[in-house]
Design a protein around this motif. Structure first.
Motif, PDB file in Angstrom:
ATOM      1  N   TYR A   6       0.848  -1.184   0.000  1.00 40.05           N
ATOM      2  CA  TYR A   6       0.000   0.000   0.000  1.00 40.05           C
ATOM      3  C   TYR A   6       0.885   1.235   0.000  1.00 40.05           C
ATOM      4  CZ  TYR A   6       1.002  -0.925   4.938  1.00 40.05           C
ATOM      5  OH  TYR A   6       1.619  -1.225   6.120  1.00 40.05           O
ATOM      6  N   TYR A   7       0.247   2.383  -0.118  1.00 44.42           N
ATOM      7  CA  TYR A   7       0.941   3.662  -0.065  1.00 44.42           C
ATOM      8  C   TYR A   7       0.386   4.481   1.091  1.00 44.42           C
ATOM      9  CZ  TYR A   7       2.828   2.864  -4.746  1.00 44.42           C
ATOM     10  OH  TYR A   7       3.500   2.353  -5.823  1.00 44.42           O
ATOM     11  N   LEU A   8       1.243   5.282   1.684  1.00 48.27           N
ATOM     12  CA  LEU A   8       0.836   6.205   2.730  1.00 48.27           C
ATOM     13  C   LEU A   8       1.277   7.606   2.342  1.00 48.27           C
ATOM     14  CD1 LEU A   8       1.942   4.020   5.746  1.00 48.27           C
ATOM     15  CD2 LEU A   8      -0.424   4.556   5.138  1.00 48.27           C
ATOM     16  N   PHE A   9       0.475   8.581   2.716  1.00 47.41           N
ATOM     17  CA  PHE A   9       0.722   9.967   2.317  1.00 47.41           C
ATOM     18  C   PHE A   9       0.470  10.919   3.491  1.00 47.41           C
ATOM     19  CE2 PHE A   9       0.507   9.023  -2.256  1.00 47.41           C
ATOM     20  CZ  PHE A   9      -0.254   7.869  -2.267  1.00 47.41           C
ATOM     21  N   TRP A  10       1.144  12.036   3.435  1.00 45.84           N
ATOM     22  CA  TRP A  10       0.787  13.185   4.252  1.00 45.84           C
ATOM     23  C   TRP A  10       0.434  14.335   3.298  1.00 45.84           C
ATOM     24  CZ3 TRP A  10      -0.272  13.766   9.264  1.00 45.84           C
ATOM     25  CH2 TRP A  10       0.153  12.766  10.147  1.00 45.84           C
ATOM     26  N   TYR A  11      -0.768  14.913   3.529  1.00 47.62           N
ATOM     27  CA  TYR A  11      -1.220  16.063   2.757  1.00 47.62           C
ATOM     28  C   TYR A  11      -1.332  17.263   3.690  1.00 47.62           C
ATOM     29  CZ  TYR A  11      -2.592  13.458  -1.464  1.00 47.62           C
ATOM     30  OH  TYR A  11      -2.590  12.704  -2.615  1.00 47.62           O
ATOM     31  N   LYS A  12      -1.078  18.419   3.117  1.00 46.43           N
ATOM     32  CA  LYS A  12      -1.225  19.695   3.827  1.00 46.43           C
ATOM     33  C   LYS A  12      -2.400  20.433   3.213  1.00 46.43           C
ATOM     34  CE  LYS A  12       1.282  24.102   4.246  1.00 46.43           C
ATOM     35  NZ  LYS A  12       2.540  24.811   3.883  1.00 46.43           N
ATOM     36  N   GLN A  13      -3.281  20.978   4.070  1.00 47.41           N
ATOM     37  CA  GLN A  13      -4.419  21.759   3.580  1.00 47.41           C
ATOM     38  C   GLN A  13      -4.446  23.104   4.273  1.00 47.41           C
ATOM     39  OE1 GLN A  13      -8.521  20.457   4.440  1.00 47.41           O
ATOM     40  NE2 GLN A  13      -9.056  20.878   2.305  1.00 47.41           N
ATOM     41  N   PRO A  14      -3.970  24.146   3.605  1.00 54.19           N
ATOM     42  CA  PRO A  14      -4.032  25.499   4.177  1.00 54.19           C
ATOM     43  C   PRO A  14      -5.458  26.026   4.099  1.00 54.19           C
ATOM     44  CG  PRO A  14      -3.037  25.544   1.992  1.00 54.19           C
ATOM     45  CD  PRO A  14      -3.296  24.098   2.313  1.00 54.19           C
ATOM     46  N   PRO A  15      -5.710  27.221   4.623  1.00 51.99           N
ATOM     47  CA  PRO A  15      -7.072  27.786   4.576  1.00 51.99           C
ATOM     48  C   PRO A  15      -7.635  27.927   3.162  1.00 51.99           C
ATOM     49  CG  PRO A  15      -5.746  28.953   6.168  1.00 51.99           C
ATOM     50  CD  PRO A  15      -4.815  28.021   5.457  1.00 51.99           C
ATOM     51  N   SER A  16      -6.786  27.948   2.161  1.00 53.43           N
ATOM     52  CA  SER A  16      -7.271  28.018   0.776  1.00 53.43           C
ATOM     53  C   SER A  16      -7.996  26.750   0.338  1.00 53.43           C
ATOM     54  CB  SER A  16      -6.092  28.262  -0.172  1.00 53.43           C
ATOM     55  OG  SER A  16      -5.244  27.130  -0.193  1.00 53.43           O
ATOM     56  N   ARG A  17      -7.919  25.701   1.159  1.00 50.28           N
ATOM     57  CA  ARG A  17      -8.573  24.387   0.931  1.00 50.28           C
ATOM     58  C   ARG A  17      -7.809  23.509  -0.059  1.00 50.28           C
ATOM     59  NH1 ARG A  17     -14.124  27.030   0.162  1.00 50.28           N
ATOM     60  NH2 ARG A  17     -13.864  26.462  -2.031  1.00 50.28           N
ATOM     61  N   GLN A  18      -6.786  24.027  -0.707  1.00 50.71           N
ATOM     62  CA  GLN A  18      -6.038  23.233  -1.690  1.00 50.71           C
ATOM     63  C   GLN A  18      -5.206  22.167  -0.985  1.00 50.71           C
ATOM     64  OE1 GLN A  18      -5.860  24.624  -5.194  1.00 50.71           O
ATOM     65  NE2 GLN A  18      -5.361  22.512  -5.671  1.00 50.71           N
ATOM     66  N   MET A  19      -5.492  20.905  -1.271  1.00 45.16           N
ATOM     67  CA  MET A  19      -4.731  19.805  -0.688  1.00 45.16           C
ATOM     68  C   MET A  19      -3.402  19.687  -1.425  1.00 45.16           C
ATOM     69  SD  MET A  19      -6.493  18.163   1.693  1.00 45.16           S
ATOM     70  CE  MET A  19      -6.506  16.398   1.714  1.00 45.16           C
ATOM     71  N   ILE A  20      -2.308  19.700  -0.669  1.00 45.29           N
ATOM     72  CA  ILE A  20      -0.971  19.649  -1.260  1.00 45.29           C
ATOM     73  C   ILE A  20      -0.254  18.418  -0.721  1.00 45.29           C
ATOM     74  CG2 ILE A  20       1.237  20.863  -1.491  1.00 45.29           C
ATOM     75  CD1 ILE A  20      -0.415  23.440  -0.738  1.00 45.29           C
ATOM     76  N   LEU A  21       0.275  17.611  -1.630  1.00 45.75           N
ATOM     77  CA  LEU A  21       1.018  16.429  -1.194  1.00 45.75           C
ATOM     78  C   LEU A  21       2.342  16.845  -0.579  1.00 45.75           C
ATOM     79  CD1 LEU A  21       1.300  13.345  -1.096  1.00 45.75           C
ATOM     80  CD2 LEU A  21       2.356  13.470  -3.366  1.00 45.75           C
ATOM     81  N   VAL A  22       2.592  16.377   0.637  1.00 41.24           N
ATOM     82  CA  VAL A  22       3.825  16.702   1.343  1.00 41.24           C
ATOM     83  C   VAL A  22       4.861  15.604   1.136  1.00 41.24           C
ATOM     84  CG1 VAL A  22       4.862  17.084   3.618  1.00 41.24           C
ATOM     85  CG2 VAL A  22       2.612  18.064   3.087  1.00 41.24           C
ATOM     86  N   ILE A  23       4.430  14.358   1.330  1.00 47.74           N
ATOM     87  CA  ILE A  23       5.370  13.250   1.266  1.00 47.74           C
ATOM     88  C   ILE A  23       4.613  11.942   1.100  1.00 47.74           C
ATOM     89  CG2 ILE A  23       5.457  12.786   3.758  1.00 47.74           C
ATOM     90  CD1 ILE A  23       8.560  12.641   3.452  1.00 47.74           C
ATOM     91  N   ARG A  24       5.229  10.954   0.484  1.00 53.69           N
ATOM     92  CA  ARG A  24       4.595   9.659   0.292  1.00 53.69           C
ATOM     93  C   ARG A  24       5.580   8.554   0.664  1.00 53.69           C
ATOM     94  NH1 ARG A  24       3.149   8.776  -5.747  1.00 53.69           N
ATOM     95  NH2 ARG A  24       3.366   6.574  -5.303  1.00 53.69           N
ATOM     96  N   GLN A  25       5.009   7.414   1.056  1.00 53.11           N
ATOM     97  CA  GLN A  25       5.835   6.271   1.449  1.00 53.11           C
ATOM     98  C   GLN A  25       5.237   5.010   0.844  1.00 53.11           C
ATOM     99  OE1 GLN A  25       8.615   6.061   3.889  1.00 53.11           O
ATOM    100  NE2 GLN A  25       8.738   3.956   3.163  1.00 53.11           N
ATOM    101  N   GLU A  26       6.052   4.228   0.163  1.00 52.70           N
ATOM    102  CA  GLU A  26       5.603   2.937  -0.322  1.00 52.70           C
ATOM    103  C   GLU A  26       5.849   1.895   0.770  1.00 52.70           C
ATOM    104  OE1 GLU A  26       6.864   5.337  -3.916  1.00 52.70           O
ATOM    105  OE2 GLU A  26       7.608   4.979  -1.901  1.00 52.70           O
ATOM    106  N   ALA A  27       4.862   1.083   1.056  1.00 56.51           N
ATOM    107  CA  ALA A  27       4.967   0.143   2.178  1.00 56.51           C
ATOM    108  C   ALA A  27       6.061  -0.899   1.977  1.00 56.51           C
ATOM    109  CB  ALA A  27       3.632  -0.561   2.409  1.00 56.51           C
ATOM    110  N   TYR A  28       6.406  -1.192   0.717  1.00 51.86           N
ATOM    111  CA  TYR A  28       7.418  -2.209   0.465  1.00 51.86           C
ATOM    112  C   TYR A  28       8.839  -1.675   0.648  1.00 51.86           C
ATOM    113  CZ  TYR A  28       7.616   0.020  -4.161  1.00 51.86           C
ATOM    114  OH  TYR A  28       7.729   0.904  -5.185  1.00 51.86           O
TER     115      TYR A  28
END
Lengths: 115, 116
Positions: free
Chosen positions: B32-54
């Motif tokens: 699977y994949y795991l992610f961290w997203y950042k959402q400022p007050p503008s509501r735009q979801m921004i990908l911060v970082i991703r991790q592949e489980a393998y």
């Protein structure tokens, strides 16, 4: 290049009315997703399109919600007989492919308020 | 069904300091994949970082790094040298390793406040 755009930015409607929310994905992106984000919560999946077809609509809460993507690009989320509980931010995302490596790019969302 | 839990509704950090945001998840899948997203007050979801489980190696993107503990199903985000622009809502998200589809499953989010 342009990112994912959504219109309108904000929509206020009355209970019982019909609304349409539009999503313009990034050009060339074949996969398109709709999510709903209630106040203070994380986004929840609604529906996923691959091309023109809805490949997974398991997140649609009931039959008042419907979405289309007739030409494989722009998508419209349609809500009939709106209820106050439908108030939320509706987010659209697109990705180049539907495979596991396809990063989803999000639009700024449409804030729907049902009075 | 997969679930993602963020147990910290709100966190504060002093500018230039380090902060860690917690995330746990539940899944029966091995890939699977795991992610961290950042959402400022503008509501735009921004990908911060991703991790592949393998991948055993923890992902790093500039001031952002993760501590991925697969056996414990834990995926925390560390932000070093915090900046005022880091203030936002942060969401942890999971995505299965299916060939087709791959909807994101999000946690409830953590509000990060940065003090000057």
């Amino acid at each position: 290049g342009a990112g994912v755009s959504q219109t309108p930015s904000n929509k206020v409607t009355e209970k019982g009315k019909y609304v349409e929310l539009r999503c313009d994905p990034i050009s060339g992106h074949t996969a398109l997703y709709w999510y709903r984000q209630s106040l203070g919560q994380g986004p929840e999946f609604l529906i996923y399109f691959q091309g023109t077809g809805a490949a997974d609509d398991s997140g649609l809460p009931n039959d008042r919600f419907f979405a289309v993507r007739p030409e494989g690009s722009v998508s419209t989320l349609k809500i009939q007989r709106t209820e106050r509980g439908d108030s939320a931010v509706y987010l659209c995302a697109s990705s180049l492919g539907s495979g596991a490596t396809g990063e989803q790019f999000f639009g700024p969302g449409t804030r729907l308020t049902v009075l | 069904a997969q679930t993602v839990t963020q147990s910290q509704p709100e966190m504060s950090v002093q500018e230039a300091e380090t902060v860690t945001l917690s995330c746990t998840y539940d899944t029966s899948e091995s890939d699977y994949y795991l992610f961290w997203y950042k959402q400022p007050p503008s509501r735009q979801m921004i990908l911060v970082i991703r991790q592949e489980a393998y991948k055993q190696q923890n992902a790093t993107e500039n001031r952002f790094s993760v501590n991925f503990q697969k056996a414990a199903k834990s995926f925390s985000l560390k932000i070093s040298d915090s900046q005022l622009g880091d203030a936002a809502m942060y969401f942890c998200a999971y995505r299965g390793f299916m060939e087709y589809g791959n909807k994101l499953v999000f946690g409830a989010g953590t509000i990060l406040r940065v003090k000057s």
